[in-house]
Scaffold this motif. Structure first.
Motif, mmCIF file in Angstrom:
data_model
loop_
_atom_site.group_PDB
_atom_site.id
_atom_site.type_symbol
_atom_site.label_atom_id
_atom_site.label_comp_id
_atom_site.label_asym_id
_atom_site.label_seq_id
_atom_site.Cartn_x
_atom_site.Cartn_y
_atom_site.Cartn_z
ATOM 1 N N ILE A 158 -8.468 -1.335 -15.326
ATOM 2 C CA ILE A 158 -8.659 -0.395 -14.437
ATOM 3 C C ILE A 158 -7.731 1.921 -15.225
ATOM 4 N N GLU A 159 -6.633 0.834 -15.248
ATOM 5 C CA GLU A 159 -5.335 2.194 -15.938
ATOM 6 C C GLU A 159 -6.373 3.106 -16.350
ATOM 7 N N ALA A 160 -6.529 2.058 -17.331
ATOM 8 C CA ALA A 160 -7.312 2.423 -18.702
ATOM 9 C C ALA A 160 -8.384 3.398 -18.344
ATOM 10 N N GLU A 161 -9.406 3.150 -17.419
ATOM 11 C CA GLU A 161 -10.443 3.953 -16.810
ATOM 12 C C GLU A 161 -9.787 5.245 -16.698
ATOM 13 N N GLY A 162 -8.478 5.735 -16.131
ATOM 14 C CA GLY A 162 -8.538 6.330 -15.711
ATOM 15 C C GLY A 162 -9.484 7.258 -14.276
ATOM 16 N N LYS A 163 -9.409 8.071 -13.744
ATOM 17 C CA LYS A 163 -10.337 8.714 -12.825
ATOM 18 C C LYS A 163 -11.041 8.837 -13.207
ATOM 19 N N SER A 164 -12.821 7.909 -12.834
ATOM 20 C CA SER A 164 -14.101 7.448 -13.353
ATOM 21 C C SER A 164 -14.708 7.671 -12.126
ATOM 22 N N GLN A 165 -15.470 8.460 -11.955
ATOM 23 C CA GLN A 165 -16.428 8.252 -11.207
ATOM 24 C C GLN A 165 -16.651 7.284 -10.280
ATOM 25 N N ARG A 166 -17.082 6.224 -11.272
ATOM 26 C CA ARG A 166 -17.182 4.786 -10.563
ATOM 27 C C ARG A 166 -15.966 4.280 -9.497
ATOM 28 N N LEU A 167 -14.894 4.679 -10.107
ATOM 29 C CA LEU A 167 -13.036 4.213 -8.929
ATOM 30 C C LEU A 167 -13.133 5.387 -7.778
ATOM 31 N N LEU A 168 -13.518 6.601 -8.256
ATOM 32 C CA LEU A 168 -13.604 7.200 -7.251
ATOM 33 C C LEU A 168 -15.032 7.206 -6.282
ATOM 34 N N GLN A 169 -16.091 6.750 -6.536
ATOM 35 C CA GLN A 169 -16.884 6.285 -5.552
ATOM 36 C C GLN A 169 -16.813 4.734 -5.085
ATOM 37 N N ALA A 170 -15.992 4.043 -5.384
ATOM 38 C CA ALA A 170 -15.759 2.993 -5.076
ATOM 39 C C ALA A 170 -14.034 3.256 -3.618
ATOM 40 N N THR A 171 -13.497 3.820 -3.498
ATOM 41 C CA THR A 171 -12.370 4.163 -3.246
ATOM 42 C C THR A 171 -12.159 5.123 -2.254
ATOM 43 N N GLN A 172 -13.155 5.603 -1.919
ATOM 44 C CA GLN A 172 -13.539 7.000 -0.934
ATOM 45 C C GLN A 172 -14.117 6.444 -0.288
ATOM 46 N N PRO A 173 -14.683 5.687 0.267
ATOM 47 C CA PRO A 173 -14.934 5.057 1.308
ATOM 48 C C PRO A 173 -14.085 4.077 2.439
ATOM 49 N N CYS A 174 -13.159 3.298 1.046
ATOM 50 C CA CYS A 174 -11.907 2.536 1.307
ATOM 51 C C CYS A 174 -10.833 3.911 2.693
ATOM 52 N N GLN A 175 -10.899 4.883 2.107
ATOM 53 C CA GLN A 175 -9.656 5.650 2.773
ATOM 54 C C GLN A 175 -9.205 5.522 4.401
ATOM 55 N N ARG A 176 -10.076 4.965 4.955
ATOM 56 C CA ARG A 176 -10.268 4.701 6.655
ATOM 57 C C ARG A 176 -9.019 3.666 6.399
ATOM 58 N N TYR A 177 -8.235 2.703 5.247
ATOM 59 C CA TYR A 177 -7.900 2.182 5.577
ATOM 60 C C TYR A 177 -6.529 1.978 5.179
ATOM 61 N N TRP A 178 -6.340 3.483 4.331
ATOM 62 C CA TRP A 178 -5.021 3.588 4.368
ATOM 63 C C TRP A 178 -5.325 5.113 2.857
ATOM 64 N N SER A 179 -4.166 5.798 3.926
ATOM 65 C CA SER A 179 -4.773 7.454 3.175
ATOM 66 C C SER A 179 -3.119 6.888 2.587
ATOM 67 N N GLY A 180 -2.312 6.743 2.133
ATOM 68 C CA GLY A 180 -1.148 7.260 1.927
ATOM 69 C C GLY A 180 -1.261 6.874 -0.128
ATOM 70 N N ARG A 181 0.215 6.607 -0.833
ATOM 71 C CA ARG A 181 0.055 6.703 -2.122
ATOM 72 C C ARG A 181 -0.513 5.540 -2.570
ATOM 73 N N ILE A 182 -0.881 5.525 -3.589
ATOM 74 C CA ILE A 182 -1.156 3.859 -4.362
ATOM 75 C C ILE A 182 -0.487 3.803 -5.649
ATOM 76 N N ALA A 183 0.874 2.727 -4.578
ATOM 77 C CA ALA A 183 2.122 3.083 -5.893
ATOM 78 C C ALA A 183 1.824 1.750 -6.697
ATOM 79 N N VAL A 184 1.830 2.396 -8.535
ATOM 80 C CA VAL A 184 1.329 0.640 -9.716
ATOM 81 C C VAL A 184 2.454 0.655 -10.117
ATOM 82 N N SER A 185 2.430 -0.690 -10.776
ATOM 83 C CA SER A 185 3.557 -2.151 -11.365
ATOM 84 C C SER A 185 2.901 -2.354 -12.094
#
Length: 185
Positions: A158-185
């Motif tokens: 997922i990290e290697a995929e970068g800002k893909s269209q797939r990632l953007l499309q999957a996360t957009q409808p989920c923004q109602r659950y979390w609008s803060g930053r998403i930290a990576v570890s």
């Protein structure tokens, strides 16, 4: 959690994944402005890689845009701690320190535009709902958050995929659950 801008260690590792979330309602820059800014950050990161190579770290990697395309990561063989160690050593090299300072300055400017909250352990239930939503919207490999509120994405596909269209499309409808930053570890 690793961040790109702790003091003079501006590019030490992954900055929080902005853009994967919303709901706490932060405005973002226009796509063209954001893309232009990212190109500048990437160019600065490449300069840092070249400086590191020229000053004793010949295998230091080029930067990569992170999973949501809002910042860059460096992935040397030793991981984020190795990056931090290298950057600390390079602070004594004037030309590298100048680049680190510019990276730190641009990171502060970007974070000033993005006032979304950082995840904390108390936010884990909302982050789990966000993760479940992302899985339901096309990224079944998206992990649950760790106890500190970060997502274990470092070194994953997922990290290697970068800002893909797939990632953007999957996360957009989920923004109602979390609008803060998403930290990576």
């Amino acid at each position: 959690m690793n961040r790109l801008a702790p003091a003079a260690l501006a590019a030490a590792s992954v900055l929080a994944l902005a853009g994967c979330a919303s709901g706490h309602g932060a405005a973002s820059a226009s796509p063209s402005s954001s893309a232009s800014n990212m190109q500048q950050v990437l160019a600065l990161g490449r300069s840092m890689s070249q400086c590191a190579r020229a000053h004793g770290y010949p295998t230091f990697p080029d930067p990569k845009v992170n999973a949501t395309g809002d910042d860059i990561t460096f992935s040397p063989a030793g991981g984020p701690d190795q990056t931090k160690t290298i950057f600390q050593a390079l602070e004594s090299v004037p030309e590298c320190k100048a680049i680190l300072d510019r990276m730190n300055s641009t990171a502060k400017k970007r974070s000033g535009r993005d006032n979304r909250q950082e995840p904390k352990p108390k936010d884990v239930p909302a982050l789990k709902r966000f993760a479940q939503c992302v899985r339901e919207h096309g990224i079944p490999e998206w992990p649950d958050p760790k106890a500190d509120g970060s997502f274990p994405l470092h070194g994953t596909a997922i990290e290697a995929e970068g800002k893909s269209q797939r990632l953007l499309q999957a996360t957009q409808p989920c923004q109602r659950y979390w609008s803060g930053r998403i930290a990576v570890s």
